[in-house]
Write a protein that holds these residues in place. Structure first.
Motif, PDB file in Angstrom:
ATOM      1  N   MET A   1       0.816  -1.212   0.000  1.00 48.57           N
ATOM      2  CA  MET A   1       0.000   0.000   0.000  1.00 48.57           C
ATOM      3  C   MET A   1       0.850   1.262   0.000  1.00 48.57           C
ATOM      4  O   MET A   1       0.362   2.352  -0.300  1.00 48.57           O
ATOM      5  CB  MET A   1      -0.925   0.006   1.218  1.00 48.57           C
ATOM      6  N   HIS A   2       2.127   1.136   0.334  1.00 54.15           N
ATOM      7  CA  HIS A   2       2.982   2.316   0.487  1.00 54.15           C
ATOM      8  C   HIS A   2       4.172   2.329  -0.468  1.00 54.15           C
ATOM      9  O   HIS A   2       4.939   3.281  -0.459  1.00 54.15           O
ATOM     10  CB  HIS A   2       3.509   2.384   1.925  1.00 54.15           C
ATOM     11  N   ASP A   3       4.308   1.292  -1.288  1.00 52.17           N
ATOM     12  CA  ASP A   3       5.520   1.159  -2.099  1.00 52.17           C
ATOM     13  C   ASP A   3       5.164   0.425  -3.386  1.00 52.17           C
ATOM     14  O   ASP A   3       4.724  -0.730  -3.351  1.00 52.17           O
ATOM     15  CB  ASP A   3       6.574   0.388  -1.299  1.00 52.17           C
ATOM     16  N   ARG A   4       5.337   1.086  -4.520  1.00 47.25           N
ATOM     17  CA  ARG A   4       4.981   0.471  -5.801  1.00 47.25           C
ATOM     18  C   ARG A   4       5.758  -0.803  -6.049  1.00 47.25           C
ATOM     19  O   ARG A   4       5.191  -1.811  -6.497  1.00 47.25           O
ATOM     20  CB  ARG A   4       5.253   1.487  -6.918  1.00 47.25           C
ATOM     21  N   SER A   5       7.041  -0.796  -5.749  1.00 48.03           N
ATOM     22  CA  SER A   5       7.837  -2.011  -5.940  1.00 48.03           C
ATOM     23  C   SER A   5       7.329  -3.146  -5.067  1.00 48.03           C
ATOM     24  O   SER A   5       7.345  -4.313  -5.475  1.00 48.03           O
ATOM     25  CB  SER A   5       9.313  -1.732  -5.644  1.00 48.03           C
ATOM     26  N   ALA A   6       6.881  -2.812  -3.851  1.00 48.72           N
ATOM     27  CA  ALA A   6       6.338  -3.838  -2.960  1.00 48.72           C
ATOM     28  C   ALA A   6       5.044  -4.417  -3.511  1.00 48.72           C
ATOM     29  O   ALA A   6       4.729  -5.592  -3.265  1.00 48.72           O
ATOM     30  CB  ALA A   6       6.119  -3.260  -1.566  1.00 48.72           C
ATOM     31  N   ALA A   7       4.287  -3.620  -4.250  1.00 45.71           N
ATOM     32  CA  ALA A   7       3.067  -4.149  -4.877  1.00 45.71           C
ATOM     33  C   ALA A   7       3.405  -5.222  -5.901  1.00 45.71           C
ATOM     34  O   ALA A   7       2.750  -6.261  -5.976  1.00 45.71           O
ATOM     35  CB  ALA A   7       2.286  -3.012  -5.533  1.00 45.71           C
ATOM     36  N   TRP A   8       4.454  -4.972  -6.686  1.00 41.88           N
ATOM     37  CA  TRP A   8       4.841  -5.995  -7.677  1.00 41.88           C
ATOM     38  C   TRP A   8       5.394  -7.236  -6.977  1.00 41.88           C
ATOM     39  O   TRP A   8       5.146  -8.363  -7.422  1.00 41.88           O
ATOM     40  CB  TRP A   8       5.860  -5.437  -8.663  1.00 41.88           C
TER      41      TRP A   8
END
Length: 220
Positions: free
Chosen positions: A13-20
């Motif tokens: 929810m706070h990090d685009r790379s973490a979403a991937w």
């Protein structure tokens, strides 16, 4: 393979790379691992930009290049549009359609990871603050309807909300009218305090769900 859905979703929810990373981890644990061939190539995305006359948000390009060709992750109930199907609506790019009502989802063009809106009776309304978060929601939603998966659904009862909050972790993923809960090997979506949709990794996990949330579950 185990996968921390709650912890990974919180980071996403706070990090685009973490979403991937969430989507890659979820696919490996709940479906099949993502491979290089599962994404659209840059030429396909460049062609979509040329046709639309806009630069696609970076997050949209990232998502399509990572898993845009995986219908089991994106298109079991509703569907992710292909690059050639993307369309403009003013300052939005429409990228997803609902299968029954024709409702659509669109992404703004004003930032690398823009807000996503949802088509409603009164026009476009907010959905989630970032495209990458909307991709997490998309993958979780489509997991509830995957063919041959361990799924169940039923109408909610008066005691379900307290039972959900007692036995499951609430995800920080709040699209309008829905809340997401998880426990070991089970995902549950509560729709407007009226309906429950569930996906389990194993039949045994679904049995545990039925014990924690007793009721008349419909299964495939």
């Amino acid at each position: 393979m185990t996968f921390d859905v709650a912890g990974s979703a919180t980071r996403a929810m706070h990090d685009r790379s973490a979403a991937w990373r969430f989507i890659e981890g979820f696919a490996a644990a709940w479906a099949e691992p993502i491979e290089a061939r599962d994404g659209w190539n840059q030429a396909d995305l460049d062609a979509a930009e040329h046709r639309l006359g806009v630069r696609l948000p970076d997050a949209m390009r990232d998502a399509y290049a990572l898993f845009g060709k995986r219908p089991d992750l994106t298109s079991n109930q509703d569907w992710l549009l292909t690059p050639s199907e993307l369309r403009r609506d003013g300052e939005l790019v429409v990228f997803r359609r609902e299968s029954h009502t024709g409702t659509s989802w669109g992404a703004a063009l004003d930032s690398p990871d823009p807000a996503v809106v949802h088509e409603a009776e009164r026009g476009w309304e907010p959905w989630l603050p970032h495209f990458s978060a909307a991709c997490v929601e998309l993958v979780l939603s489509e997991a509830l309807f995957r063919d041959e998966a361990v799924t169940a659904d039923r109408e909610m009862s008066a005691v379900d909300i307290s039972l959900l909050e007692d036995h499951f972790s609430l995800l920080p993923l709040r699209s309008p009218g829905a809340r997401w809960f998880v426990s070991d090997d089970v995902i549950v979506r509560e729709d407007a305090a009226q309906w429950l949709w569930a996906r389990a990794r194993t039949p045994e996990a679904l049995e545990t769900l039925a014990e924690r949330l007793p009721g008349e579950w419909a299964t495939d």
